[in-house]
Write a protein that holds these residues in place. Sequence first.
Motif, PDB file in Angstrom:
ATOM      1  N   UNK A 150       0.672  -1.165  -0.033  1.00 45.77           N
ATOM      2  CA  UNK A 150       0.005  -0.068   0.142  1.00 45.77           C
ATOM      3  C   UNK A 150       0.841   1.043  -0.043  1.00 45.77           C
ATOM      4  N   UNK A 151       2.052   1.218   0.810  1.00 45.80           N
ATOM      5  CA  UNK A 151       2.923   2.455   0.769  1.00 45.80           C
ATOM      6  C   UNK A 151       3.675   2.580  -0.763  1.00 45.80           C
ATOM      7  N   UNK A 152       3.513   1.522  -1.399  1.00 45.53           N
ATOM      8  CA  UNK A 152       4.463   1.613  -2.510  1.00 45.53           C
ATOM      9  C   UNK A 152       3.435   2.097  -3.777  1.00 45.53           C
ATOM     10  N   UNK A 153       2.063   2.297  -3.603  1.00 46.28           N
ATOM     11  CA  UNK A 153       1.238   2.627  -4.533  1.00 46.28           C
ATOM     12  C   UNK A 153       1.634   4.499  -4.910  1.00 46.28           C
ATOM     13  N   UNK A 154       1.621   4.429  -6.179  1.00 44.99           N
ATOM     14  CA  UNK A 154       2.151   5.908  -6.688  1.00 44.99           C
ATOM     15  C   UNK A 154       0.900   7.149  -5.942  1.00 44.99           C
ATOM     16  N   UNK A 155       1.499   7.995  -5.309  1.00 39.31           N
ATOM     17  CA  UNK A 155       0.669   8.908  -4.795  1.00 39.31           C
ATOM     18  C   UNK A 155      -0.093   9.668  -5.863  1.00 39.31           C
ATOM     19  N   UNK A 156       0.574   9.927  -7.123  1.00 42.97           N
ATOM     20  CA  UNK A 156      -0.303  10.496  -7.983  1.00 42.97           C
ATOM     21  C   UNK A 156      -1.385   9.784  -8.590  1.00 42.97           C
ATOM     22  N   UNK A 161      -7.553   9.651  -8.292  1.00 40.07           N
ATOM     23  CA  UNK A 161      -8.805   9.033  -7.873  1.00 40.07           C
ATOM     24  C   UNK A 161      -9.635  10.016  -7.019  1.00 40.07           C
ATOM     25  N   UNK A 162      -9.004  10.484  -6.044  1.00 39.49           N
ATOM     26  CA  UNK A 162      -9.801  11.528  -5.197  1.00 39.49           C
ATOM     27  C   UNK A 162     -10.112  12.692  -6.221  1.00 39.49           C
ATOM     28  N   UNK A 163      -9.330  13.135  -7.123  1.00 36.66           N
ATOM     29  CA  UNK A 163      -9.701  14.149  -8.043  1.00 36.66           C
ATOM     30  C   UNK A 163     -11.129  13.719  -8.860  1.00 36.66           C
ATOM     31  N   UNK A 167     -14.347   8.415  -2.862  1.00 35.74           N
ATOM     32  CA  UNK A 167     -13.970   8.689  -1.529  1.00 35.74           C
ATOM     33  C   UNK A 167     -12.799   7.851  -1.118  1.00 35.74           C
ATOM     34  N   UNK A 168     -12.443   8.207   0.035  1.00 35.96           N
ATOM     35  CA  UNK A 168     -11.300   7.456   0.727  1.00 35.96           C
ATOM     36  C   UNK A 168     -11.343   5.862   0.657  1.00 35.96           C
ATOM     37  N   UNK A 169     -12.537   5.415   0.799  1.00 31.42           N
ATOM     38  CA  UNK A 169     -12.825   4.121   0.662  1.00 31.42           C
ATOM     39  C   UNK A 169     -12.840   3.377  -0.557  1.00 31.42           C
ATOM     40  N   UNK A 170     -13.319   4.186  -1.512  1.00 33.64           N
ATOM     41  CA  UNK A 170     -13.423   3.661  -2.996  1.00 33.64           C
ATOM     42  C   UNK A 170     -12.051   3.882  -3.569  1.00 33.64           C
ATOM     43  N   UNK A 175      -8.023   1.558  -6.276  1.00 30.94           N
ATOM     44  CA  UNK A 175      -6.855   2.008  -6.841  1.00 30.94           C
ATOM     45  C   UNK A 175      -5.692   1.091  -5.914  1.00 30.94           C
ATOM     46  N   UNK A 176      -5.809   1.445  -4.329  1.00 29.84           N
ATOM     47  CA  UNK A 176      -4.636   0.939  -3.699  1.00 29.84           C
ATOM     48  C   UNK A 176      -4.413  -0.418  -3.576  1.00 29.84           C
ATOM     49  N   UNK A 177      -5.387  -1.098  -3.236  1.00 31.47           N
ATOM     50  CA  UNK A 177      -5.514  -2.770  -2.967  1.00 31.47           C
ATOM     51  C   UNK A 177      -5.287  -3.285  -4.309  1.00 31.47           C
ATOM     52  N   UNK A 178      -6.070  -3.077  -5.307  1.00 25.46           N
ATOM     53  CA  UNK A 178      -5.614  -3.656  -6.776  1.00 25.46           C
ATOM     54  C   UNK A 178      -3.880  -3.658  -7.136  1.00 25.46           C
ATOM     55  N   UNK A 179      -3.570  -2.475  -6.644  1.00 29.45           N
ATOM     56  CA  UNK A 179      -2.072  -2.278  -7.367  1.00 29.45           C
ATOM     57  C   UNK A 179      -1.188  -2.912  -6.365  1.00 29.45           C
ATOM     58  N   UNK A 180      -1.763  -3.198  -5.241  1.00 34.67           N
ATOM     59  CA  UNK A 180      -0.757  -3.787  -4.018  1.00 34.67           C
ATOM     60  C   UNK A 180      -0.957  -5.266  -3.988  1.00 34.67           C
ATOM     61  N   UNK A 181      -1.938  -5.827  -4.833  1.00 35.64           N
ATOM     62  CA  UNK A 181      -2.105  -7.315  -4.804  1.00 35.64           C
ATOM     63  C   UNK A 181      -0.961  -8.031  -5.030  1.00 35.64           C
ATOM     64  N   UNK A 182       0.081  -7.780  -6.101  1.00 31.50           N
ATOM     65  CA  UNK A 182       1.184  -8.448  -6.354  1.00 31.50           C
ATOM     66  C   UNK A 182       2.115  -8.831  -4.853  1.00 31.50           C
TER      67      UNK A 182
END
Length: 256
Positions: A150-156, A161-163, A167-170, A175-182
């Motif tokens: 999760x920390x490795x997900x690109x902040x941009x 996503x927020x832009x 919501x934070x949950x969405x 965004x975050x969990x799918x990219x952190x899956x590997x």
Amino acid sequence: MTVTEALPQRGADEGLRRSILGVLVTPALLAAACGALWLYLRGRDLDTIERRAINREIITQRLIEHVQLVAVSTALVLAIGIPLGVLLTRPRLRRASPPFLAMANVGQAIPSIGVLVLLAVIVGVGFRNAIIALVLVSALPVLRNTMIGLDGVDRSLIDAGRGMGLSKTAVLFRVELPLAVPVILASVRIAVILNVGSATLAAFTNAGGLGDLINTGIALNRTPILLTGSVLTAVLAMASDWLVGLVERRLRPRGL
């Protein structure tokens, strides 16, 4: 079809063949290992003790017990490690991450047999004791990799996503969990392998499993019993790793 169209198609076909071969090689090797073990046992003149210890009913029972130990402990590790890892990466709880990681480090630093003995003294022997020990031993990789992923997900990407009005949950789930899956699934593979190996020690706490065969083989100096427990444990570890690998391929976002 032109030459420029045929080359990418050929490359895709070659990649598909390699992918299929990669998926089938492990089951073939495991089947070969089980076949070799069966041929070895068939070629041996087993005595009464050996026939009683490694007949079909006993092997099936020990295998089921081992699978139950691994399945339940791994499910609990996922149920505890992933949500806790997510919570500890949220801004409000990030300060609490060092104590949790320290506790997880202690659980993994203590040898599995030490955890089993301590729990046997505190809560007694049996299946529940073995499950608690296995969770303590294998929780750290899942917890840590969830946080790293999760920390490795690109902040941009999070900001994008927020832009878009998420919501934070969405943003977390889309965004975050799918990219952190590997990264998370890599830790799941480690946890499963740890649990398969450590579960052999559960026999010392009367929880059964393939470790019972290994201990019996060592105690009675019976190589066929020892080999049966050891080979089946290795086969189960490789089969579990193969299955998690298939899940990883299925869940990995395209392009990663």
